[in-house]
Design an enzyme around this catalytic site. Structure first.
Site, PDB file in Angstrom:
ATOM      1  N   ILE A  30      37.904  43.465  36.836  1.00  0.00           N
ATOM      2  CA  ILE A  30      38.988  42.538  36.504  1.00  0.00           C
ATOM      3  C   ILE A  30      38.597  41.079  36.786  1.00  0.00           C
ATOM      4  CG2 ILE A  30      40.240  42.524  38.716  1.00  0.00           C
ATOM      5  CD1 ILE A  30      41.912  43.172  35.368  1.00  0.00           C
ATOM      6  N   HIS A  93      31.711  52.494  43.920  1.00  0.00           N
ATOM      7  CA  HIS A  93      31.649  51.965  42.553  1.00  0.00           C
ATOM      8  C   HIS A  93      30.332  51.239  42.351  1.00  0.00           C
ATOM      9  CE1 HIS A  93      33.826  49.199  45.198  1.00  0.00           C
ATOM     10  NE2 HIS A  93      33.305  48.197  44.512  1.00  0.00           N
TER      11      HIS A  93
HETATM   12  P1  AMP Z   1      33.310  45.400  46.103  1.00  0.00           P
HETATM   13  O1  AMP Z   1      34.150  46.465  46.785  1.00  0.00           O
HETATM   14  O2  AMP Z   1      32.839  44.360  47.077  1.00  0.00           O
HETATM   15  O3  AMP Z   1      32.174  45.996  45.326  1.00  0.00           O
HETATM   16  O4  AMP Z   1      34.246  44.644  45.057  1.00  0.00           O
HETATM   17  C1  AMP Z   1      35.273  45.331  44.378  1.00  0.00           C
HETATM   18  C2  AMP Z   1      35.304  44.912  42.918  1.00  0.00           C
HETATM   19  O5  AMP Z   1      36.385  45.600  42.312  1.00  0.00           O
HETATM   20  C3  AMP Z   1      35.520  43.417  42.696  1.00  0.00           C
HETATM   21  O6  AMP Z   1      34.502  42.933  41.818  1.00  0.00           O
HETATM   22  C4  AMP Z   1      36.911  43.343  42.060  1.00  0.00           C
HETATM   23  O7  AMP Z   1      37.029  42.317  41.094  1.00  0.00           O
HETATM   24  C5  AMP Z   1      37.044  44.721  41.427  1.00  0.00           C
HETATM   25  N1  AMP Z   1      38.420  45.174  41.307  1.00  0.00           N
HETATM   26  C6  AMP Z   1      39.361  45.233  42.278  1.00  0.00           C
HETATM   27  N2  AMP Z   1      40.528  45.711  41.789  1.00  0.00           N
HETATM   28  C7  AMP Z   1      40.319  45.961  40.465  1.00  0.00           C
HETATM   29  C8  AMP Z   1      41.130  46.461  39.411  1.00  0.00           C
HETATM   30  N3  AMP Z   1      42.420  46.794  39.607  1.00  0.00           N
HETATM   31  N4  AMP Z   1      40.586  46.581  38.172  1.00  0.00           N
HETATM   32  C9  AMP Z   1      39.288  46.247  37.956  1.00  0.00           C
HETATM   33  N5  AMP Z   1      38.470  45.772  38.932  1.00  0.00           N
HETATM   34  C10 AMP Z   1      38.971  45.623  40.168  1.00  0.00           C
END
Ligand code: AMP
Length: 131
Positions: A30, A93
């Site tokens: 996002i 992820h």
């Molecule tokens: P990290 O846990 O440090 O790898 O970062 C989490 C990633 O998930 C970040 O790049 C956020 O932008 C992304 N993120 C968090 N919530 C959402 C969502 N609802 N939809 C898509 N991406 C998300």
């Protein structure tokens, strides 16, 4: 309580879906670093990638490889960068990030502001290349 990514997989929270199979799910980040920035997750919740069992881990990487090829076919870029951090969301992820130079992957870079329509189109173009 379910993670935000489990809620996305279950359709409780909207996302820009790119691909799905029985065990894995891919959707656009996002807050993209670059256009096409995608997250690939196992459906099973596990906070830390290196705590996944071998089968889930290798399946995740094989699924990510397919998604990366689709992103590369849909979004002009030199290659797809791969990163796993998990500092924000406690659900494993894999970040797949289209890059043209090393600096494109710096996580503290300002995030792109893409419209809902651009995000939809990007996800649809990548999904099309998965076929
Ligand atoms: P990290 O846990 O440090 O790898 O970062 C989490 C990633 O998930 C970040 O790049 C956020 O932008 C992304 N993120 C968090 N919530 C959402 C969502 N609802 N939809 C898509 N991406 C998300």
């Amino acid at each position: 309580m379910a993670t935000v990514f489990t809620r996305i997989i279950n359709g409780e929270i909207p996302c820009y879906k790119v691909a799905e199979d029985e065990n894995y799910f891919a959707f656009l980040d996002i807050n993209p670093l670059t256009k096409g920035h995608t997250l690939v997750v196992p459906k099973v919740e596990n906070d830390y990638i290196f705590n996944l069992d071998d089968r889930t881990y290798s399946g995740l990487m094989l699924f990510a490889k397919r998604v990366a090829a689709a992103i590369e076919a849909a979004v002009p870029c030199k290659r797809i960068g791969v990163a796993v951090m998990g500092m924000e969301v406690p659900h494993t992820h894999v970040h797949l990030i289209p890059i043209n130079k090393e600096g494109d992957m710096v996580i503290s870079n300002p995030k792109l502001k893409l419209s809902d329509e651009e995000m939809r189109q990007t996800a649809a173009m990548i999904a099309e290349k998965m076929k």
